[in-house]
Design an enzyme around this catalytic site. Structure first.
Site, PDB file in Angstrom:
ATOM      1  N   HIS A 263      -8.874  10.177   2.442  1.00 18.57           N
ATOM      2  CA  HIS A 263      -8.971   8.424   1.688  1.00 18.57           C
ATOM      3  C   HIS A 263      -9.133   9.396  -0.155  1.00 18.57           C
ATOM      4  O   HIS A 263     -10.066   9.703  -0.299  1.00 18.57           O
ATOM      5  CB  HIS A 263      -9.842   7.294   1.742  1.00 18.57           C
ATOM      6  CG  HIS A 263      -8.894   6.523   0.809  1.00 18.57           C
ATOM      7  ND1 HIS A 263      -9.079   6.138  -0.127  1.00 18.57           N
ATOM      8  CD2 HIS A 263      -8.528   5.494   1.970  1.00 18.57           C
ATOM      9  CE1 HIS A 263      -8.603   5.242  -0.464  1.00 18.57           C
ATOM     10  NE2 HIS A 263      -7.779   4.106   0.871  1.00 18.57           N
TER      11      HIS A 263
ATOM     12  N   GLU B 130       0.521  -0.835  -0.118  1.00 19.57           N
ATOM     13  CA  GLU B 130      -0.086   0.022  -0.164  1.00 19.57           C
ATOM     14  C   GLU B 130       0.843   1.185   0.228  1.00 19.57           C
ATOM     15  O   GLU B 130       2.643   1.474   0.417  1.00 19.57           O
ATOM     16  CB  GLU B 130      -1.563   0.111   0.844  1.00 19.57           C
ATOM     17  CG  GLU B 130      -2.665  -1.265   0.722  1.00 19.57           C
ATOM     18  CD  GLU B 130      -3.028  -0.982   1.758  1.00 19.57           C
ATOM     19  OE1 GLU B 130      -3.498  -0.206   3.311  1.00 19.57           O
ATOM     20  OE2 GLU B 130      -3.664  -2.038   2.305  1.00 19.57           O
TER      21      GLU B 130
ATOM     22  N   HIS C  94     -11.852   9.985   5.681  1.00 21.09           N
ATOM     23  CA  HIS C  94     -11.425   8.176   6.390  1.00 21.09           C
ATOM     24  C   HIS C  94     -10.788   8.282   7.521  1.00 21.09           C
ATOM     25  O   HIS C  94     -11.119   7.121   8.293  1.00 21.09           O
ATOM     26  CB  HIS C  94     -10.665   7.794   4.996  1.00 21.09           C
ATOM     27  CG  HIS C  94     -10.111   6.282   5.201  1.00 21.09           C
ATOM     28  ND1 HIS C  94     -11.162   5.337   5.007  1.00 21.09           N
ATOM     29  CD2 HIS C  94      -8.727   5.748   5.393  1.00 21.09           C
ATOM     30  CE1 HIS C  94     -10.959   4.147   4.958  1.00 21.09           C
ATOM     31  NE2 HIS C  94      -8.865   4.277   5.256  1.00 21.09           N
TER      32      HIS C  94
ATOM     33  N   ARG D 223      -1.248   9.406   1.274  1.00 18.36           N
ATOM     34  CA  ARG D 223      -2.057   9.433   0.930  1.00 18.36           C
ATOM     35  C   ARG D 223      -3.341  11.190   0.770  1.00 18.36           C
ATOM     36  O   ARG D 223      -3.569  11.171  -0.168  1.00 18.36           O
ATOM     37  CB  ARG D 223      -3.231   8.849   2.406  1.00 18.36           C
ATOM     38  CG  ARG D 223      -3.460   7.751   1.535  1.00 18.36           C
ATOM     39  CD  ARG D 223      -4.382   6.927   2.780  1.00 18.36           C
ATOM     40  NE  ARG D 223      -4.745   5.320   2.619  1.00 18.36           N
ATOM     41  CZ  ARG D 223      -4.901   4.213   4.218  1.00 18.36           C
ATOM     42  NH1 ARG D 223      -5.700   4.661   4.492  1.00 18.36           N
ATOM     43  NH2 ARG D 223      -5.143   3.384   2.984  1.00 18.36           N
TER      44      ARG D 223
ATOM     45  N   ARG E 246      -1.693   9.111   9.419  1.00 22.06           N
ATOM     46  CA  ARG E 246      -1.709   8.044   9.331  1.00 22.06           C
ATOM     47  C   ARG E 246      -0.636   7.193   8.253  1.00 22.06           C
ATOM     48  O   ARG E 246      -1.206   7.178   6.616  1.00 22.06           O
ATOM     49  CB  ARG E 246      -2.692   7.153   9.599  1.00 22.06           C
ATOM     50  CG  ARG E 246      -2.651   5.852   9.860  1.00 22.06           C
ATOM     51  CD  ARG E 246      -4.276   5.371   9.965  1.00 22.06           C
ATOM     52  NE  ARG E 246      -4.844   5.683   8.975  1.00 22.06           N
ATOM     53  CZ  ARG E 246      -5.655   4.704   8.049  1.00 22.06           C
ATOM     54  NH1 ARG E 246      -5.220   2.888   8.626  1.00 22.06           N
ATOM     55  NH2 ARG E 246      -5.934   4.768   7.179  1.00 22.06           N
TER      56      ARG E 246
END
Length: 498
Positions: free
Chosen positions: A231, A116, A331, A272, A366
């Protein structure tokens, strides 16, 4: 009329991964877990698609995992906390395996490891493809139901933390049988995030920062509330909340393109916040943005990502042949209740774990799939601390399970739709001083409402942070300054609003 009940141990507010991990680690000491809805439903845990980050590959290491986490956190991580949690990740996977978690594995029995955004290696452990959260919630809930030391109360939202002589003395919960004061010297908040404050979110709409409001009204300090992760790839269809299209889809080669077919950015696996800003910029310019998985996955999409595939098909889209329209959506909340290394807040007897807590792991942004990891590690950490009677957890006695029918008598909070529009307009992906001041003015009449209060505190923190960092982007302050935290308490809003 209120009923008083003495609980022989801590009360845990929240039935997701953090709360239930805490309860399991407390055993055989007793505890009571209360949740606003049904256990197993309505939690962000159950909706988590991406997985759990852990250095399980022999070529990987917790140090590399920590380095990626620190880089994503943009200067606001606590390095000691980061290293402690990433070092605990492999054992956490094994602990969950021992409870019965059914991880995705290769033919030789080894774990399948996904990639990811902002991870330097494949280290994302999945279950059922894109349904990791649901599998982990099943695992810990089944274990909790088997434990004689854990009592479970559903349909019992917490309304107030009771503080007497400067420390926690109990919590009031609203049950279908009436208000109940649960007398205890230790309360653990595991209530999730704030996504429901925004009109575009991938979270359950019940995630509106209730734990933050409980903590703030009890006198606890809250930190970095402005740090909201949007997100970049929520499926842009006419439902609320929006379905998530996991970053793991891009990890398997899908790309982001505009309606003209142009790539949105060179590396679709950037952090992100970078991807969200790029997508938002295209949308504001009048372009459509789509996730194109046709070449990378094609007909394999349904096998690799069955839940996302089913969601897309329900919306009339076939990921193997169609472009998927996407938009950024609230998100994950990196801010939360300020806690120490053992999960303790600034109010004696009040603890927090999971998304409601600010532990120092996530910093300003994050790293993907670190949230499920944090929930288990920190939830268990609080459980170990509270097993020690000197810290307030009584070792004996349970109140027993209580389950009520769903409670249609609880109406939606008044003005919630208005609050969501106000927060989104002023404290969304891109922010500036004028918009944030307008948000504060418009939310001021709603401070008695938990959602209005948390939105106000979030906007205040965003106004104080006169820079752009991680998930917080100020168009009037695009540069960064020295890394500092924003802190709010009921008696003091720290920092100078710019």
């Amino acid at each position: 009329m209120r009923t008083d009940v003495t609980v022989g141990g801590p009360v845990i507010i929240g039935g997701g991964l953090a709360g239930l991990s805490c309860a399991l680690e407390l055993a055989p000491a007793s505890c009571l877990v209360v949740t606003a809805g049904r256990f197993g439903t309505g939690t962000s845990t159950g909706w988590a698609q991406g997985g759990m980050a852990a250095a399980m590959d022999p070529a990987d290491s917790p140090d590399e995992h920590a380095a990626d986490t620190l880089a994503a956190g943009a200067g606001l991580c606590d390095e000691e906390v980061v290293r402690r949690i990433t070092s605990a990740a492999p054992e956490t996977v094994e602990w969950l395996t021992g409870l019965g978690a059914r991880w995705d594995r290769r033919e030789d029995g080894s774990l399948k490891l996904g990639l990811e955004g902002a991870h330097s290696r494949r280290r994302i452990v999945h279950a059922s493809g894109d349904a990791t959260g649901a599998e982990l919630l099943r695992t810990v809930l089944d274990a909790a139901r088997r434990s004689p030391s854990i009592s479970l109360w559903d349909n019992s939202p917490a309304r107030r933390i009771v503080v007497e002589r400067g420390r926690v003395a109990g919590v009031e919960v609203d049950t279908p049988d009436g208000l109940v004061l649960l007398r205890t010297t230790a309360v653990v908040l595991a209530t999730g995030g704030v996504g429901g404050l925004f009109t575009h979110t991938t979270n359950p709409l019940t995630s509106r920062g209730q734990g933050l409001a409980l903590a703030y009204r009890a006198g606890a300090a809250l930190r970095d509330l402005e740090m909201v992760q949007f997100h970049p790839t929520a499926l842009d269809v006419a439902v609320d909340p929006l379905p998530l299209v996991s970053e793991a889809v891009r990890g398997e080669g899908a790309v982001l393109v505009t309606d003209l077919g142009d790539p949105v950015l060179d590396n679709p696996l950037e952090a992100r916040d970078v991807v969200s800003r790029a997508v938002w910029a295209q949308l504001r310019a009048g372009r459509g943005v789509f996730l194109d998985a046709r070449a990378a996955l094609g007909a394999r999409f349904a096998q690799v990502f069955p839940s996302i595939h089913a969601t897309a098909v329900a919306a009339g889209l076939d990921p193997s042949t169609d472009l998927l329209p996407v938009t950024p959506a609230a998100h994950y909340h990196m801010g939360g209740v300020l806690v120490d290394d053992h999960g303790a807040s600034t109010v004696p007897g009040l603890f927090a774990a999971g998304e409601v807590a600010s532990t120092g792991l996530h910093g300003a942004n994050r790293l993907a799939s670190n949230s499920l990891l944090e929930a288990v590690v920190c939830g268990r950490g609080i459980g170990r601390r509270l097993r020690r009677p000197s810290l307030g957890a009584a070792p004996a006695g349970t109140v027993g399970d209580r389950s009520w029918p769903d409670a249609p008598w609880r109406p939606q909070p008044p003005h919630l739709d208005e609050i969501r529009r106000i927060v989104t307009a002023g404290a969304g992906v891109l922010r500036d001083a004028a918009g944030l001041r307008r948000t504060l003015d418009q939310l001021h009449p709603h401070l008695d409402d938990d959602a209005g209060l948390v939105g106000y505190l979030l906007a205040h923190a965003a106004l104080v942070r006169a820079e752009s960092r991680g998930g917080h982007t100020r168009t009037d302050y695009p540069g960064t300054t020295a890394p500092e935290h924003t802190v709010v308490t009921p008696t003091r809003l720290e920092g100078r609003a710019a």
